[in-house]
Structure formats: C-alpha cells, structure tokens
Design a protein around this motif. Structure first.
Motif, mmCIF file in Angstrom:
data_model
loop_
_atom_site.group_PDB
_atom_site.id
_atom_site.type_symbol
_atom_site.label_atom_id
_atom_site.label_comp_id
_atom_site.label_asym_id
_atom_site.label_seq_id
_atom_site.Cartn_x
_atom_site.Cartn_y
_atom_site.Cartn_z
ATOM 1 N N TYR A 3 0.293 9.042 -5.719
ATOM 2 C CA TYR A 3 1.048 8.080 -6.529
ATOM 3 C C TYR A 3 1.265 8.618 -7.945
ATOM 4 O O TYR A 3 2.327 8.429 -8.529
ATOM 5 C CB TYR A 3 0.342 6.718 -6.541
ATOM 6 C CG TYR A 3 0.577 5.949 -5.259
ATOM 7 C CD1 TYR A 3 1.426 4.856 -5.227
ATOM 8 C CD2 TYR A 3 -0.041 6.335 -4.061
ATOM 9 C CE1 TYR A 3 1.651 4.158 -4.056
ATOM 10 C CE2 TYR A 3 0.181 5.649 -2.893
ATOM 11 C CZ TYR A 3 1.031 4.564 -2.883
ATOM 12 O OH TYR A 3 1.256 3.880 -1.719
ATOM 13 N N ARG A 4 0.268 9.287 -8.493
ATOM 14 C CA ARG A 4 0.448 9.903 -9.814
ATOM 15 C C ARG A 4 1.532 10.977 -9.759
ATOM 16 O O ARG A 4 2.345 11.105 -10.676
ATOM 17 C CB ARG A 4 -0.876 10.483 -10.320
ATOM 18 C CG ARG A 4 -1.847 9.413 -10.798
ATOM 19 C CD ARG A 4 -3.040 10.005 -11.528
ATOM 20 N NE ARG A 4 -3.811 10.942 -10.726
ATOM 21 C CZ ARG A 4 -4.810 10.616 -9.905
ATOM 22 N NH1 ARG A 4 -5.166 9.351 -9.794
ATOM 23 N NH2 ARG A 4 -5.460 11.518 -9.233
ATOM 24 N N ALA A 5 1.569 11.740 -8.676
ATOM 25 C CA ALA A 5 2.604 12.774 -8.529
ATOM 26 C C ALA A 5 3.987 12.138 -8.425
ATOM 27 O O ALA A 5 4.941 12.586 -9.077
ATOM 28 C CB ALA A 5 2.315 13.646 -7.312
ATOM 29 N N TRP A 6 4.131 11.084 -7.613
ATOM 30 C CA TRP A 6 5.421 10.396 -7.498
ATOM 31 C C TRP A 6 5.841 9.780 -8.825
ATOM 32 O O TRP A 6 7.027 9.740 -9.160
ATOM 33 C CB TRP A 6 5.376 9.332 -6.407
ATOM 34 C CG TRP A 6 5.564 9.912 -5.037
ATOM 35 C CD1 TRP A 6 4.629 10.022 -4.052
ATOM 36 C CD2 TRP A 6 6.757 10.487 -4.516
ATOM 37 N NE1 TRP A 6 5.167 10.633 -2.953
ATOM 38 C CE2 TRP A 6 6.484 10.927 -3.204
ATOM 39 C CE3 TRP A 6 8.036 10.679 -5.023
ATOM 40 C CZ2 TRP A 6 7.432 11.536 -2.397
ATOM 41 C CZ3 TRP A 6 8.987 11.282 -4.218
ATOM 42 C CH2 TRP A 6 8.677 11.700 -2.926
ATOM 43 N N ALA A 7 4.872 9.317 -9.597
ATOM 44 C CA ALA A 7 5.186 8.715 -10.891
ATOM 45 C C ALA A 7 5.806 9.734 -11.851
ATOM 46 O O ALA A 7 6.564 9.363 -12.745
ATOM 47 C CB ALA A 7 3.930 8.111 -11.510
ATOM 48 N N VAL A 13 12.962 4.380 -7.414
ATOM 49 C CA VAL A 13 12.388 3.395 -6.503
ATOM 50 C C VAL A 13 11.433 4.102 -5.550
ATOM 51 O O VAL A 13 11.744 5.162 -5.010
ATOM 52 C CB VAL A 13 13.490 2.676 -5.688
ATOM 53 C CG1 VAL A 13 12.885 1.675 -4.719
ATOM 54 C CG2 VAL A 13 14.490 1.999 -6.615
ATOM 55 N N PHE A 14 10.274 3.506 -5.353
ATOM 56 C CA PHE A 14 9.269 4.029 -4.440
ATOM 57 C C PHE A 14 9.073 3.004 -3.329
ATOM 58 O O PHE A 14 8.873 1.820 -3.614
ATOM 59 C CB PHE A 14 7.944 4.247 -5.179
ATOM 60 C CG PHE A 14 6.840 4.799 -4.324
ATOM 61 C CD1 PHE A 14 6.674 6.166 -4.191
ATOM 62 C CD2 PHE A 14 5.971 3.944 -3.661
ATOM 63 C CE1 PHE A 14 5.655 6.683 -3.413
ATOM 64 C CE2 PHE A 14 4.951 4.448 -2.876
ATOM 65 C CZ PHE A 14 4.783 5.822 -2.752
ATOM 66 N N LEU A 44 -2.659 1.245 -7.046
ATOM 67 C CA LEU A 44 -1.718 2.327 -6.753
ATOM 68 C C LEU A 44 -0.359 2.069 -7.400
ATOM 69 O O LEU A 44 0.248 2.970 -7.987
ATOM 70 C CB LEU A 44 -1.551 2.491 -5.239
ATOM 71 C CG LEU A 44 -2.770 2.990 -4.473
ATOM 72 C CD1 LEU A 44 -2.544 2.841 -2.967
ATOM 73 C CD2 LEU A 44 -3.097 4.427 -4.844
ATOM 74 N N TRP A 45 0.122 0.851 -7.296
ATOM 75 C CA TRP A 45 1.453 0.516 -7.812
ATOM 76 C C TRP A 45 1.485 0.459 -9.337
ATOM 77 O O TRP A 45 2.528 0.706 -9.940
ATOM 78 C CB TRP A 45 1.934 -0.792 -7.218
ATOM 79 C CG TRP A 45 2.069 -0.750 -5.726
ATOM 80 C CD1 TRP A 45 2.079 0.355 -4.909
ATOM 81 C CD2 TRP A 45 2.199 -1.864 -4.860
ATOM 82 N NE1 TRP A 45 2.204 -0.009 -3.595
ATOM 83 C CE2 TRP A 45 2.281 -1.374 -3.534
ATOM 84 C CE3 TRP A 45 2.253 -3.235 -5.064
ATOM 85 C CZ2 TRP A 45 2.425 -2.202 -2.432
ATOM 86 C CZ3 TRP A 45 2.386 -4.072 -3.965
ATOM 87 C CH2 TRP A 45 2.477 -3.547 -2.666
ATOM 88 N N ASP A 46 0.356 0.144 -9.975
ATOM 89 C CA ASP A 46 0.315 0.130 -11.432
ATOM 90 C C ASP A 46 0.691 1.501 -11.997
ATOM 91 O O ASP A 46 1.348 1.589 -13.036
ATOM 92 C CB ASP A 46 -1.070 -0.282 -11.938
ATOM 93 C CG ASP A 46 -1.304 -1.784 -11.912
ATOM 94 O OD1 ASP A 46 -0.325 -2.542 -11.700
ATOM 95 O OD2 ASP A 46 -2.467 -2.196 -12.099
ATOM 96 N N GLY A 52 7.730 3.274 -14.931
ATOM 97 C CA GLY A 52 9.072 2.690 -14.870
ATOM 98 C C GLY A 52 9.706 2.700 -13.495
ATOM 99 O O GLY A 52 10.913 2.493 -13.370
ATOM 100 N N LYS A 53 8.915 2.918 -12.462
ATOM 101 C CA LYS A 53 9.445 2.931 -11.092
ATOM 102 C C LYS A 53 9.415 1.521 -10.505
ATOM 103 O O LYS A 53 8.513 0.741 -10.773
ATOM 104 C CB LYS A 53 8.619 3.844 -10.180
ATOM 105 C CG LYS A 53 8.266 5.203 -10.737
ATOM 106 C CD LYS A 53 9.465 6.033 -11.052
ATOM 107 C CE LYS A 53 9.014 7.417 -11.543
ATOM 108 N NZ LYS A 53 10.100 8.174 -12.115
#
Length: 164
Positions: A3-7, A13-14, A44-46, A52-53
């Motif tokens: 999740y940190r990598a996707w952030a 949008v995830f 995870l979502w935080d 900003g996702k």
C-alpha cells in the motif's frame, strides 16, 4: 509495504478487492469482521488516502450488512454484485460515494429473456439517476456464454435509456 508503494505511484484510484463474504453473506461472525478485518482496512487505506488516492472497495458475494463498516473504514466507493443491496447502497451513499454496480445479474443476461433484462436495467436506472458517482456495471461482469442477442439488447436498451 504494498500500500505504501501504491501510494507513491501516479494512480488516482486504488481498488481493494477482497472477497470477504459468500453469496449467502458472511462466513465468519460479524464481530470478527468488525474487530479484526475492518480496522486493518482502515490502516491500509489511510496510507492511500493520505497520498490523495481514492479507495474503491470490491467484494463478490452479499455484504449489505457491512456497507457502513466499509464506508467508515475509509472507502470512497463500492463495487459489488447484485446480491448486495443496490437500494441500500444508493440510499445511504448515492450522493457521497462512487457506486459501481447495478441490479443486472449476469445470470439474467445468460439465461433470461428481454423482459427480465429490461426489468433489471429499469430498476437500476430508477435508482442511479441521482447518484453523481454511479458507474453502471453487471454483477460478475458479462461472461462469454451470454447469448449475443441478449448482450446486444442489454447494450442497446441501456444506451437508449441512460441519461444524466
């Protein structure tokens, strides 16, 4: 770490897809979802939301009883099958969240007739018109065994009646 990598990416949008229930509903006691699973989603979502996702939650099966929990955990939208109540989701979140779904079931497209398909489309359209973030989708998507005539009717009828 995922999740940190996707952030850190440029995505806007995830989609978090977790089949947390069966078609008959939860397969664990609801308290376990609320004590263990949903707080984990929030954590995870935080990470994504801080970057900003938008977070869309997707699950197959019937999770109407957990829609509020998913929203409270931080989901900006919902992707679901027609066994989860579109009426409930629209009533509670139609003006504030993204909704990806409909009352149209892939089984109706596969085995139903035009009247049944039209009925499910009409029932969805009656709800979706006041939802600014509504994305029309068939629950469980459109499989390859849908008769071509039914698929064409679905697309033609929906296209002719979808208005904002």
């Amino acid at each position: 770490h995922h999740y940190r990598a996707w952030a850190r990416t440029s995505i806007e949008v995830f989609i978090c897809h977790d089949d947390m229930v069966w078609s008959a509903g939860p397969f664990m006691h609801p308290d376990l979802y609320r004590q263990v699973l949903f707080p984990r989603y929030r954590k995870l979502w935080d990470v994504l939301r801080a970057a900003g996702k938008l977070v869309l939650f997707c699950s197959d099966g019937t999770w109407t009883e957990f829609v509020d929990d998913i929203a409270d955990a931080g989901a900006d939208g919902f992707i679901f099958e027609p066994t989860t109540s579109l009426d409930t989701v629209v009533w509670r979140y139609g003006r504030t969240h993204v909704i990806v779904g409909s009352k149209v079931d892939c089984r109706t497209l596969t085995f139903g007739n035009r009247a049944a398909i039209q009925g499910e489309i009409d029932a969805t359209l009656a709800l979706a018109g006041d939802c600014p973030g509504f994305v029309y989708a068939v629950g469980n998507h459109i499989p390859s065994n849908v008769p071509v005539d039914n698929a064409r009717f679905y697309f033609d009828y929906l296209s002719a009646h979808w208005e904002r």
